[in-house]
Design a protein around this motif. Sequence first.
Motif, PDB file in Angstrom:
ATOM      1  N   MET A   1     -29.869 -45.786 -30.232  1.00  0.00           N
ATOM      2  CA  MET A   1     -28.690 -45.852 -29.388  1.00  0.00           C
ATOM      3  C   MET A   1     -28.151 -47.262 -29.384  1.00  0.00           C
ATOM      4  O   MET A   1     -28.884 -48.226 -29.508  1.00  0.00           O
ATOM      5  N   ILE A   2     -26.864 -47.329 -29.221  1.00  0.00           N
ATOM      6  CA  ILE A   2     -26.190 -48.605 -29.025  1.00  0.00           C
ATOM      7  C   ILE A   2     -25.746 -48.629 -27.572  1.00  0.00           C
ATOM      8  O   ILE A   2     -25.065 -47.712 -27.115  1.00  0.00           O
ATOM      9  N   TYR A   3     -26.173 -49.663 -26.863  1.00  0.00           N
ATOM     10  CA  TYR A   3     -25.798 -49.793 -25.460  1.00  0.00           C
ATOM     11  C   TYR A   3     -24.735 -50.882 -25.354  1.00  0.00           C
ATOM     12  O   TYR A   3     -24.920 -51.987 -25.847  1.00  0.00           O
ATOM     13  N   GLN A   4     -23.606 -50.544 -24.752  1.00  0.00           N
ATOM     14  CA  GLN A   4     -22.513 -51.502 -24.600  1.00  0.00           C
ATOM     15  C   GLN A   4     -21.932 -51.374 -23.204  1.00  0.00           C
ATOM     16  O   GLN A   4     -22.175 -50.394 -22.514  1.00  0.00           O
ATOM     17  N   GLU A   5     -21.167 -52.388 -22.796  1.00  0.00           N
ATOM     18  CA  GLU A   5     -20.612 -52.422 -21.440  1.00  0.00           C
ATOM     19  C   GLU A   5     -19.743 -51.200 -21.141  1.00  0.00           C
ATOM     20  O   GLU A   5     -19.796 -50.641 -20.067  1.00  0.00           O
ATOM     21  N   GLU A   6     -18.935 -50.797 -22.097  1.00  0.00           N
ATOM     22  CA  GLU A   6     -18.028 -49.667 -21.888  1.00  0.00           C
ATOM     23  C   GLU A   6     -18.656 -48.382 -22.416  1.00  0.00           C
ATOM     24  O   GLU A   6     -19.255 -48.371 -23.484  1.00  0.00           O
ATOM     25  N   ALA A   7     -18.496 -47.311 -21.662  1.00  0.00           N
ATOM     26  CA  ALA A   7     -18.981 -46.004 -22.109  1.00  0.00           C
ATOM     27  C   ALA A   7     -18.167 -45.537 -23.312  1.00  0.00           C
ATOM     28  O   ALA A   7     -17.056 -46.024 -23.540  1.00  0.00           O
ATOM     29  N   PRO A   8     -18.688 -44.611 -24.106  1.00  0.00           N
ATOM     30  CA  PRO A   8     -17.922 -44.085 -25.237  1.00  0.00           C
ATOM     31  C   PRO A   8     -16.572 -43.529 -24.763  1.00  0.00           C
ATOM     32  O   PRO A   8     -16.466 -42.968 -23.677  1.00  0.00           O
ATOM     33  N   LYS A   9     -15.573 -43.692 -25.601  1.00  0.00           N
ATOM     34  CA  LYS A   9     -14.231 -43.243 -25.241  1.00  0.00           C
ATOM     35  C   LYS A   9     -13.953 -41.846 -25.803  1.00  0.00           C
ATOM     36  O   LYS A   9     -14.231 -41.575 -26.957  1.00  0.00           O
ATOM     37  N   PHE A  37     -23.932 -41.919 -30.532  1.00  0.00           N
ATOM     38  CA  PHE A  37     -24.808 -43.081 -30.638  1.00  0.00           C
ATOM     39  C   PHE A  37     -24.503 -44.239 -29.697  1.00  0.00           C
ATOM     40  O   PHE A  37     -25.122 -45.292 -29.808  1.00  0.00           O
ATOM     41  N   VAL A  38     -23.561 -44.085 -28.770  1.00  0.00           N
ATOM     42  CA  VAL A  38     -23.213 -45.168 -27.855  1.00  0.00           C
ATOM     43  C   VAL A  38     -23.340 -44.696 -26.415  1.00  0.00           C
ATOM     44  O   VAL A  38     -22.923 -43.593 -26.071  1.00  0.00           O
ATOM     45  N   LYS A  39     -23.956 -45.542 -25.585  1.00  0.00           N
ATOM     46  CA  LYS A  39     -24.041 -45.304 -24.145  1.00  0.00           C
ATOM     47  C   LYS A  39     -23.730 -46.612 -23.441  1.00  0.00           C
ATOM     48  O   LYS A  39     -23.875 -47.690 -24.017  1.00  0.00           O
ATOM     49  N   SER A  40     -23.370 -46.521 -22.175  1.00  0.00           N
ATOM     50  CA  SER A  40     -23.137 -47.740 -21.413  1.00  0.00           C
ATOM     51  C   SER A  40     -24.475 -48.422 -21.134  1.00  0.00           C
ATOM     52  O   SER A  40     -25.543 -47.803 -21.195  1.00  0.00           O
ATOM     53  N   THR A  41     -24.407 -49.714 -20.830  1.00  0.00           N
ATOM     54  CA  THR A  41     -25.634 -50.481 -20.576  1.00  0.00           C
ATOM     55  C   THR A  41     -26.399 -49.967 -19.363  1.00  0.00           C
ATOM     56  O   THR A  41     -27.581 -50.270 -19.212  1.00  0.00           O
ATOM     57  N   GLU A  46     -33.551 -46.587 -20.803  1.00  0.00           N
ATOM     58  CA  GLU A  46     -34.116 -45.413 -21.481  1.00  0.00           C
ATOM     59  C   GLU A  46     -34.669 -45.760 -22.853  1.00  0.00           C
ATOM     60  O   GLU A  46     -35.564 -45.098 -23.341  1.00  0.00           O
ATOM     61  N   LYS A  47     -34.066 -46.762 -23.522  1.00  0.00           N
ATOM     62  CA  LYS A  47     -34.451 -47.115 -24.893  1.00  0.00           C
ATOM     63  C   LYS A  47     -34.513 -45.855 -25.775  1.00  0.00           C
ATOM     64  O   LYS A  47     -35.490 -45.590 -26.469  1.00  0.00           O
ATOM     65  N   GLU A  48     -33.466 -45.088 -25.730  1.00  0.00           N
ATOM     66  CA  GLU A  48     -33.397 -43.777 -26.372  1.00  0.00           C
ATOM     67  C   GLU A  48     -33.103 -43.877 -27.862  1.00  0.00           C
ATOM     68  O   GLU A  48     -32.421 -44.777 -28.320  1.00  0.00           O
ATOM     69  N   TYR A  49     -33.621 -42.927 -28.596  1.00  0.00           N
ATOM     70  CA  TYR A  49     -33.304 -42.739 -30.011  1.00  0.00           C
ATOM     71  C   TYR A  49     -32.697 -41.353 -30.150  1.00  0.00           C
ATOM     72  O   TYR A  49     -33.131 -40.413 -29.484  1.00  0.00           O
ATOM     73  N   ARG A  50     -31.723 -41.213 -31.018  1.00  0.00           N
ATOM     74  CA  ARG A  50     -31.146 -39.893 -31.290  1.00  0.00           C
ATOM     75  C   ARG A  50     -31.096 -39.669 -32.790  1.00  0.00           C
ATOM     76  O   ARG A  50     -30.728 -40.543 -33.552  1.00  0.00           O
ATOM     77  N   VAL A  51     -31.451 -38.475 -33.173  1.00  0.00           N
ATOM     78  CA  VAL A  51     -31.406 -38.096 -34.577  1.00  0.00           C
ATOM     79  C   VAL A  51     -30.690 -36.761 -34.654  1.00  0.00           C
ATOM     80  O   VAL A  51     -31.252 -35.723 -34.306  1.00  0.00           O
ATOM     81  N   PRO A  52     -29.422 -36.761 -35.078  1.00  0.00           N
ATOM     82  CA  PRO A  52     -28.723 -35.482 -35.200  1.00  0.00           C
ATOM     83  C   PRO A  52     -29.283 -34.684 -36.377  1.00  0.00           C
ATOM     84  O   PRO A  52     -29.664 -35.255 -37.388  1.00  0.00           O
ATOM     85  N   ALA A  53     -29.372 -33.386 -36.206  1.00  0.00           N
ATOM     86  CA  ALA A  53     -29.905 -32.537 -37.263  1.00  0.00           C
ATOM     87  C   ALA A  53     -29.140 -31.214 -37.293  1.00  0.00           C
ATOM     88  O   ALA A  53     -28.897 -30.614 -36.258  1.00  0.00           O
ATOM     89  N   ASP A  54     -28.758 -30.810 -38.474  1.00  0.00           N
ATOM     90  CA  ASP A  54     -28.137 -29.492 -38.632  1.00  0.00           C
ATOM     91  C   ASP A  54     -29.200 -28.427 -38.442  1.00  0.00           C
ATOM     92  O   ASP A  54     -30.397 -28.683 -38.577  1.00  0.00           O
ATOM     93  N   LYS A  55     -28.738 -27.227 -38.161  1.00  0.00           N
ATOM     94  CA  LYS A  55     -29.704 -26.133 -38.002  1.00  0.00           C
ATOM     95  C   LYS A  55     -30.343 -25.800 -39.344  1.00  0.00           C
ATOM     96  O   LYS A  55     -29.775 -26.027 -40.411  1.00  0.00           O
ATOM     97  N   LYS A  56     -31.524 -25.279 -39.274  1.00  0.00           N
ATOM     98  CA  LYS A  56     -32.219 -24.813 -40.476  1.00  0.00           C
ATOM     99  C   LYS A  56     -31.680 -23.429 -40.839  1.00  0.00           C
ATOM    100  O   LYS A  56     -31.157 -22.724 -39.981  1.00  0.00           O
TER     101      LYS A  56
END
Length: 65
Positions: A1-9, A37-41, A46-56
């Motif tokens: 995740m990328i944490y930045q001052e502004e939430a995703p637009k 991949f972006v959340k506000s600070t 959470e120090k979250e990781y995200r991995v998008p995956a298509d369905k099998k």
Amino acid sequence: MIYQEEAPKLPGADDWARAMLGEESIVWEDFLREYYFVKSTDWAPEKEYRVPADKKPTEEGLFSD
């Protein structure tokens, strides 16, 4: 995740109106990349990781958990 001052637009009402009138298109790849991949600070602890995956092939729906 990328944490930045502004939430995703999200695309605003003007963006949607121009897209619906065919004047402009919304660049979904850019929007979705930021949305996934972006959340506000505020969420940084959470120090979250995200991995998008298509369905099998054997799964139903649009994605896999």
